[in-house]
Design a protein around this motif. Structure first.
Motif, PDB file in Angstrom:
ATOM      1  N   GLU A  12      -4.253 -44.204  52.600  1.00  0.00           N
ATOM      2  CA  GLU A  12      -3.209 -44.658  53.536  1.00  0.00           C
ATOM      3  C   GLU A  12      -3.843 -45.330  54.752  1.00  0.00           C
ATOM      4  OE1 GLU A  12       0.074 -41.183  52.415  1.00  0.00           O
ATOM      5  OE2 GLU A  12      -1.266 -40.896  54.116  1.00  0.00           O
ATOM      6  N   ILE A  13      -4.914 -44.729  55.236  1.00  0.00           N
ATOM      7  CA  ILE A  13      -5.594 -45.307  56.399  1.00  0.00           C
ATOM      8  C   ILE A  13      -6.224 -46.650  56.041  1.00  0.00           C
ATOM      9  CG2 ILE A  13      -7.537 -44.973  57.982  1.00  0.00           C
ATOM     10  CD1 ILE A  13      -6.757 -42.094  58.165  1.00  0.00           C
ATOM     11  N   GLU A  14      -6.838 -46.700  54.861  1.00  0.00           N
ATOM     12  CA  GLU A  14      -7.456 -47.960  54.426  1.00  0.00           C
ATOM     13  C   GLU A  14      -6.406 -49.069  54.355  1.00  0.00           C
ATOM     14  OE1 GLU A  14     -10.688 -48.633  54.087  1.00  0.00           O
ATOM     15  OE2 GLU A  14     -10.973 -46.599  54.847  1.00  0.00           O
ATOM     16  N   ALA A  15      -5.211 -48.715  53.851  1.00  0.00           N
ATOM     17  CA  ALA A  15      -4.140 -49.719  53.737  1.00  0.00           C
ATOM     18  C   ALA A  15      -3.738 -50.235  55.118  1.00  0.00           C
ATOM     19  CB  ALA A  15      -2.937 -49.114  53.019  1.00  0.00           C
ATOM     20  N   PHE A  16      -3.702 -49.330  56.103  1.00  0.00           N
ATOM     21  CA  PHE A  16      -3.317 -49.750  57.457  1.00  0.00           C
ATOM     22  C   PHE A  16      -4.367 -50.648  58.102  1.00  0.00           C
ATOM     23  CE2 PHE A  16       0.328 -47.059  57.487  1.00  0.00           C
ATOM     24  CZ  PHE A  16       1.124 -47.540  58.512  1.00  0.00           C
ATOM     25  N   LYS A  17      -5.608 -50.495  57.671  1.00  0.00           N
ATOM     26  CA  LYS A  17      -6.658 -51.363  58.230  1.00  0.00           C
ATOM     27  C   LYS A  17      -6.440 -52.811  57.805  1.00  0.00           C
ATOM     28  CE  LYS A  17     -10.451 -48.004  58.505  1.00  0.00           C
ATOM     29  NZ  LYS A  17     -11.672 -47.567  57.806  1.00  0.00           N
ATOM     30  N   GLU A  18      -5.717 -52.981  56.697  1.00  0.00           N
ATOM     31  CA  GLU A  18      -5.500 -54.327  56.149  1.00  0.00           C
ATOM     32  C   GLU A  18      -4.286 -55.014  56.764  1.00  0.00           C
ATOM     33  OE1 GLU A  18      -7.544 -55.706  53.776  1.00  0.00           O
ATOM     34  OE2 GLU A  18      -8.767 -53.928  54.186  1.00  0.00           O
ATOM     35  N   THR A  19      -3.501 -54.262  57.532  1.00  0.00           N
ATOM     36  CA  THR A  19      -2.260 -54.851  58.034  1.00  0.00           C
ATOM     37  C   THR A  19      -2.034 -54.460  59.499  1.00  0.00           C
ATOM     38  OG1 THR A  19       0.097 -55.130  57.584  1.00  0.00           O
ATOM     39  CG2 THR A  19      -0.780 -52.923  57.289  1.00  0.00           C
ATOM     40  N   THR A  20      -1.024 -55.054  60.105  1.00  0.00           N
ATOM     41  CA  THR A  20      -0.568 -54.674  61.449  1.00  0.00           C
ATOM     42  C   THR A  20       0.952 -54.790  61.446  1.00  0.00           C
ATOM     43  OG1 THR A  20      -0.596 -56.951  62.239  1.00  0.00           O
ATOM     44  CG2 THR A  20      -2.616 -55.662  62.601  1.00  0.00           C
ATOM     45  N   ASN A  21       1.577 -54.319  62.513  1.00  0.00           N
ATOM     46  CA  ASN A  21       3.032 -54.484  62.614  1.00  0.00           C
ATOM     47  C   ASN A  21       3.421 -55.958  62.545  1.00  0.00           C
ATOM     48  OD1 ASN A  21       3.414 -51.782  62.807  1.00  0.00           O
ATOM     49  ND2 ASN A  21       4.339 -51.790  64.840  1.00  0.00           N
ATOM     50  N   LEU A  22       2.574 -56.796  63.134  1.00  0.00           N
ATOM     51  CA  LEU A  22       2.875 -58.229  63.150  1.00  0.00           C
ATOM     52  C   LEU A  22       2.838 -58.812  61.738  1.00  0.00           C
ATOM     53  CD1 LEU A  22       3.510 -60.150  65.492  1.00  0.00           C
ATOM     54  CD2 LEU A  22       1.138 -60.930  65.374  1.00  0.00           C
ATOM     55  N   LYS A  23       1.826 -58.411  60.960  1.00  0.00           N
ATOM     56  CA  LYS A  23       1.715 -58.918  59.584  1.00  0.00           C
ATOM     57  C   LYS A  23       2.885 -58.428  58.736  1.00  0.00           C
ATOM     58  CE  LYS A  23      -3.222 -59.649  58.909  1.00  0.00           C
ATOM     59  NZ  LYS A  23      -4.427 -59.028  58.379  1.00  0.00           N
ATOM     60  N   ALA A  24       3.262 -57.156  58.925  1.00  0.00           N
ATOM     61  CA  ALA A  24       4.390 -56.604  58.164  1.00  0.00           C
ATOM     62  C   ALA A  24       5.667 -57.371  58.500  1.00  0.00           C
ATOM     63  CB  ALA A  24       4.560 -55.123  58.480  1.00  0.00           C
ATOM     64  N   LYS A  25       5.835 -57.671  59.783  1.00  0.00           N
ATOM     65  CA  LYS A  25       7.025 -58.413  60.226  1.00  0.00           C
ATOM     66  C   LYS A  25       7.059 -59.801  59.584  1.00  0.00           C
ATOM     67  CE  LYS A  25       8.317 -58.047  64.682  1.00  0.00           C
ATOM     68  NZ  LYS A  25       9.689 -57.816  65.109  1.00  0.00           N
ATOM     69  N   LEU A  67      -3.620 -47.946  66.580  1.00  0.00           N
ATOM     70  CA  LEU A  67      -2.457 -47.995  67.483  1.00  0.00           C
ATOM     71  C   LEU A  67      -2.763 -48.756  68.778  1.00  0.00           C
ATOM     72  CD1 LEU A  67      -1.030 -44.384  67.055  1.00  0.00           C
ATOM     73  CD2 LEU A  67       0.192 -46.507  66.581  1.00  0.00           C
ATOM     74  N   LYS A  68      -4.061 -48.890  69.080  1.00  0.00           N
ATOM     75  CA  LYS A  68      -4.430 -49.609  70.313  1.00  0.00           C
ATOM     76  C   LYS A  68      -4.441 -51.123  70.117  1.00  0.00           C
ATOM     77  CE  LYS A  68      -7.009 -45.968  72.595  1.00  0.00           C
ATOM     78  NZ  LYS A  68      -8.267 -45.253  72.468  1.00  0.00           N
ATOM     79  N   LEU A  69      -4.401 -51.579  68.863  1.00  0.00           N
ATOM     80  CA  LEU A  69      -4.365 -53.028  68.630  1.00  0.00           C
ATOM     81  C   LEU A  69      -3.100 -53.604  69.271  1.00  0.00           C
ATOM     82  CD1 LEU A  69      -5.340 -53.212  64.834  1.00  0.00           C
ATOM     83  CD2 LEU A  69      -6.792 -53.765  66.798  1.00  0.00           C
ATOM     84  N   PRO A  70      -3.210 -54.762  69.908  1.00  0.00           N
ATOM     85  CA  PRO A  70      -2.023 -55.338  70.574  1.00  0.00           C
ATOM     86  C   PRO A  70      -0.835 -55.476  69.619  1.00  0.00           C
ATOM     87  CG  PRO A  70      -3.985 -56.639  71.061  1.00  0.00           C
ATOM     88  CD  PRO A  70      -4.403 -55.600  70.064  1.00  0.00           C
ATOM     89  N   GLU A  71      -1.125 -55.786  68.340  1.00  0.00           N
ATOM     90  CA  GLU A  71      -0.037 -56.000  67.363  1.00  0.00           C
ATOM     91  C   GLU A  71       0.694 -54.708  67.016  1.00  0.00           C
ATOM     92  OE1 GLU A  71      -3.224 -56.798  67.105  1.00  0.00           O
ATOM     93  OE2 GLU A  71      -3.559 -58.449  65.704  1.00  0.00           O
ATOM     94  N   ASN A  72       0.085 -53.555  67.346  1.00  0.00           N
ATOM     95  CA  ASN A  72       0.684 -52.268  66.954  1.00  0.00           C
ATOM     96  C   ASN A  72       1.214 -51.471  68.139  1.00  0.00           C
ATOM     97  OD1 ASN A  72       0.100 -52.716  64.275  1.00  0.00           O
ATOM     98  ND2 ASN A  72      -1.874 -51.649  64.356  1.00  0.00           N
TER      99      ASN A  72
END
Ligand SMILES: [Zn+2]
Length: 244
Positions: A81-94, A24-29
């Motif tokens: 679920e956590i592993e999957a989130f490590k592979e993506t960010t809100n920016l990538k999903a967008k 959650l601290k990543l700028p993209e999230n």
């Protein structure tokens, strides 16, 4: 042994929570993946997006076959679920889900009604309206179709009348009794508009929206959430182009 496994579970959960907080601290999230609200604390674990409380409620309305919502703090997360989130960010999903959003599209934000945000979210995930071209099963939206039948609430006789409504450039909307008519029943100036947004179901009418002009407020109802999104975004765009 129950006690040991319980302690292990707590330890695993503490570690997982730390990982989620780190993500959650990543700028993209740091902003809700839907509406831009700061510091999202919820997530759609299958779509891989961090979202705000309000958008979490809207995602739940899609059903778990489309979006599975979890709290970042209150719910336990699976390792997968956590592993999957490590592979993506809100920016990538967008980049994926909003790949084909028109360049001049005005994205709904946290300041908008839940009705508009829900229409936007449904178009995105239920219809896959904006995913890349080669993705099968996408139900696209036609923003260039700037006309269609709606129901408009009368100002004197306060009933809902079916009208054919169309944009005249960016200047105004005109509405007609029938598509073939040459003379409109009336028009809505798109200069100096105030609120253009979805409103709650009104007198049994669903997918309602309001266009506020300096002279009066127009109440309009359309047939589905796809039309609701198209009418509101196109009206906002025309109104914006008219703004000084
Ligand atoms: Zn949000």
């Amino acid at each position: 042994m129950p006690m040991t496994s319980s302690i292990n579970d707590i330890n695993i959960d503490t570690v997982n929570k730390e990982i989620i907080r780190g993500l959650l601290k990543l700028p993209e999230n740091q902003f809700c993946g839907e509406c831009g609200m700061i510091e999202p604390q919820w997530a759609s674990v299958n779509l891989g997006i961090f979202i705000c409380l309000s958008c979490a409620g809207l995602h739940r309305r899609l059903g778990t076959h489309i979006s599975r919502v979890k709290s970042c703090e209150l719910d336990n997360w699976l390792k997968s679920e956590i592993e999957a989130f490590k592979e993506t960010t809100n920016l990538k999903a967008k980049e994926y889900w909003e790949s084909l959003v028109p360049s001049d599209f005005i994205r709904p934000t946290y300041a908008d009604s839940n009705g508009l945000k829900e229409a936007w979210i449904r178009c995105k995930y239920e219809d896959k309206a904006f995913v890349p071209e080669d993705v099968p099963g996408a139900k696209r939206l036609n923003f260039s179709k700037r006309e269609g039948y709606v129901y408009k609430k009368g100002i004197i006789v306060k009933n809902w009348k079916r009208r054919f409504m169309k944009f005249i450039g960016d200047d105004r909307l005109e509405y007609f009794k029938n598509e073939q008519d040459k003379t409109p029943c009336g028009s809505i100036s798109l200069h100096d508009c105030g609120q253009i947004d979805s409103i709650q179901e009104l007198e049994g009418r669903t997918f309602c929206f309001i266009i506020s002009t300096p002279k009066r407020r127009y109440l309009i109802s359309c047939d589905n959430y796809q039309q609701l999104l198209i009418w509101i975004i196109n009206t906002r765009l025309s109104s914006k182009r008219n703004s000084p």
